[in-house]
Design a protein around this motif. Structure first.
Motif, short mmCIF file in Angstrom:
data_model
loop_
_atom_site.label_atom_id
_atom_site.label_comp_id
_atom_site.label_asym_id
_atom_site.label_seq_id
_atom_site.Cartn_x
_atom_site.Cartn_y
_atom_site.Cartn_z
N PRO A 179 1.05 -1.14 -0.18
CA PRO A 179 0.22 -0.10 0.54
C PRO A 179 0.98 1.50 0.13
O PRO A 179 0.36 2.38 -0.84
CB PRO A 179 -0.79 -0.25 1.14
CG PRO A 179 -0.77 -1.26 2.24
CD PRO A 179 0.62 -2.05 1.19
N HIS A 180 2.04 0.98 0.14
CA HIS A 180 2.58 2.49 0.54
C HIS A 180 3.74 2.56 -1.09
O HIS A 180 4.00 4.06 -1.07
CB HIS A 180 4.00 2.10 1.51
CG HIS A 180 3.80 1.90 3.05
ND1 HIS A 180 2.28 3.00 3.50
CD2 HIS A 180 3.51 0.94 3.30
CE1 HIS A 180 2.01 3.07 4.57
NE2 HIS A 180 2.91 1.29 4.88
N HIS A 181 4.14 1.95 -1.61
CA HIS A 181 4.86 1.61 -3.33
C HIS A 181 3.37 1.09 -4.23
O HIS A 181 3.75 -0.04 -4.33
CB HIS A 181 5.53 1.13 -2.98
CG HIS A 181 6.64 1.59 -1.76
ND1 HIS A 181 6.65 3.09 -2.30
CD2 HIS A 181 7.21 0.86 -0.39
CE1 HIS A 181 7.40 2.91 -1.27
NE2 HIS A 181 7.83 1.86 -0.37
N PRO A 182 2.26 1.74 -4.08
CA PRO A 182 1.32 0.71 -5.30
C PRO A 182 1.74 0.62 -6.80
O PRO A 182 1.51 -0.28 -6.92
CB PRO A 182 -0.28 1.78 -4.52
CG PRO A 182 0.30 3.18 -4.94
CD PRO A 182 1.79 3.06 -4.01
N GLY A 183 2.33 1.26 -7.43
CA GLY A 183 2.43 0.89 -8.03
C GLY A 183 4.06 0.00 -8.74
O GLY A 183 4.26 -0.05 -10.21
N LEU A 184 4.63 -0.23 -8.17
CA LEU A 184 6.05 -1.31 -7.97
C LEU A 184 5.91 -2.10 -7.86
O LEU A 184 4.40 -2.99 -7.57
CB LEU A 184 7.18 -0.43 -6.79
CG LEU A 184 7.03 1.00 -6.39
CD1 LEU A 184 8.04 1.43 -5.09
CD2 LEU A 184 7.70 1.62 -8.02
N CYS A 185 6.68 -2.90 -8.72
CA CYS A 185 6.58 -4.67 -8.86
C CYS A 185 6.84 -4.60 -7.75
O CYS A 185 7.62 -4.25 -6.91
CB CYS A 185 7.60 -4.81 -10.41
SG CYS A 185 9.51 -4.16 -10.14
N LEU A 186 6.54 -6.61 -7.56
CA LEU A 186 7.37 -7.11 -6.02
C LEU A 186 8.97 -6.45 -6.24
O LEU A 186 9.72 -6.64 -4.72
CB LEU A 186 7.48 -8.29 -6.81
CG LEU A 186 7.74 -9.47 -5.33
CD1 LEU A 186 6.79 -8.58 -3.63
CD2 LEU A 186 6.97 -10.43 -5.70
N ARG A 187 9.96 -6.67 -7.46
CA ARG A 187 10.90 -6.62 -7.09
C ARG A 187 11.91 -5.46 -6.51
O ARG A 187 12.60 -5.02 -5.30
CB ARG A 187 11.99 -7.34 -8.63
CG ARG A 187 13.92 -7.08 -8.54
CD ARG A 187 14.06 -7.12 -10.26
NE ARG A 187 15.59 -7.08 -10.39
CZ ARG A 187 15.78 -6.21 -11.02
NH1 ARG A 187 15.19 -5.32 -11.63
NH2 ARG A 187 16.66 -6.03 -10.64
N CYS A 188 10.47 -4.09 -7.46
CA CYS A 188 11.38 -2.98 -6.52
C CYS A 188 10.44 -2.73 -5.53
O CYS A 188 11.63 -1.41 -4.80
CB CYS A 188 10.87 -1.62 -8.37
SG CYS A 188 11.12 -2.01 -9.44
N THR A 189 9.48 -3.42 -5.03
CA THR A 189 8.76 -3.04 -3.49
C THR A 189 10.25 -3.59 -2.34
O THR A 189 10.67 -3.23 -1.93
CB THR A 189 8.02 -3.68 -3.64
OG1 THR A 189 6.98 -3.23 -4.81
CG2 THR A 189 7.27 -3.76 -2.08
N ARG A 190 10.17 -4.61 -2.69
CA ARG A 190 11.81 -5.54 -2.38
C ARG A 190 13.40 -4.66 -1.58
O ARG A 190 13.72 -4.09 -0.84
CB ARG A 190 12.30 -6.58 -2.78
CG ARG A 190 11.05 -8.45 -2.40
CD ARG A 190 11.98 -8.82 -2.81
NE ARG A 190 10.45 -10.37 -2.55
CZ ARG A 190 10.21 -10.89 -3.32
NH1 ARG A 190 11.12 -11.06 -4.28
NH2 ARG A 190 9.24 -11.54 -3.04
N ALA A 191 13.71 -3.27 -2.85
CA ALA A 191 14.82 -2.80 -3.16
C ALA A 191 14.42 -1.80 -2.32
O ALA A 191 15.18 -1.19 -1.67
CB ALA A 191 14.44 -2.25 -4.29
#
Length: 187
Positions: free
Chosen positions: A168-180
Motif C-alpha cells: 500500500p505504500h508503493h502501489p505502482g511498484l513491481c515486487l522486485r522494486c518493492t523489495r529494493a
C-alpha cells in the motif's frame, strides 16, 4: 545478492585506495579512513600508505569465460530479434518485450532455471526458455520469439510485470522494486 555486491564494491574501493595512495596520498588516506571507520585497533594496517599493493588472484577462469561467451552469443541473437521487432513496430523498447528462447543441449542447460537472469541480460521484461530438439546446441543458433510483455509498466525499473501494487505504500511498484525500496521486507 545485496551483500555480495557490497563486498565486491568494498574490495574494489580498498584496492583503488591502495593503488592511488602514491599519487593522491591525502585523498586516498581520507577515503581509506571512511572505509575503515568502524575498524578496531590501529597500527600499520590502519593507514593506506602502509598497505601492500593488491596481488593478482591466480585462478583458472576459462570455464567462466566460456560460459559468458555462450551467454553473450545468445544475447546477440536475442538483440537482433528485438531490433527486428522494434523496426516492425511490434515493440517500442526492449523492456516492452517478452522473449521466448528455444534451445537444446548445453545452451539449454545454461539457460534453464535462469529466465530472470536471461531477461536482465537481454534488457527485457521477461524471458522463457523452452527445450527444442530441432535447434542446434550452438548458442548462436537459438530460436527467439519476441512478443509484448504482459502486465503494467513499473515506474521504477520500467519493466512490465503482472504483479504490481501489493504494497500500500508503493502501489505502482513491481515486487522486485518493492523489495529494493523497503530494504528486502515483504510487502
Amino acid at each position: 545478492a545485496r551483500r555480495s555486491a557490497q563486498t565486491a564494491i568494498h574490495q574494489t574501493a580498498e584496492g583503488l585506495c591502495v593503488l592511488l595512495a602514491p599519487i593522491l596520498s591525502h585523498t586516498a588516506a581520507e577515503a581509506w579512513s571512511h572505509l575503515h571507520s568502524g575498524a578496531e585497533g590501529g597500527g600499520a594496517a590502519s593507514h593506506v600508505l602502509l598497505q601492500d599493493f593488491p596481488a593478482p588472484r591466480e585462478r583458472d577462469e576459462s570455464a567462466l569465460l566460456e560460459r559468458w561467451e555462450r551467454l553473450l552469443a545468445v544475447r546477440g541473437v536475442v538483440l537482433k530479434h528485438l531490433e527486428e521487432a522494434r523496426a516492425q513496430k511490434q515493440i517500442g523498447s526492449s523492456q516492452e518485450a517478452h522473449v521466448e528462447i528455444r534451445a537444446s543441449g548445453g545452451t539449454l542447460e545454461l539457460l534453464r532455471g535462469r529466465e530472470a537472469f536471461a531477461a536482465e541480460l537481454c534488457i527485457t521484461s521477461s524471458a522463457s526458455v523452452v527445450e527444442d530438439a530441432a535447434v542446434p546446441a550452438d548458442p548462436s543458433q537459438v530460436k527467439v520469439t519476441v512478443s509484448r510483455a504482459g502486465g503494467e509498466k513499473c515506474p521504477r525499473c520500467w519493466n512490465y510485470r503482472l504483479h504490481q501494487g501489493s504494497d500500500p505504500h508503493h502501489p505502482g511498484l513491481c515486487l522486485r522494486c518493492t523489495r529494493a525500496v523497503t530494504g528486502g521486507a515483504e510487502p
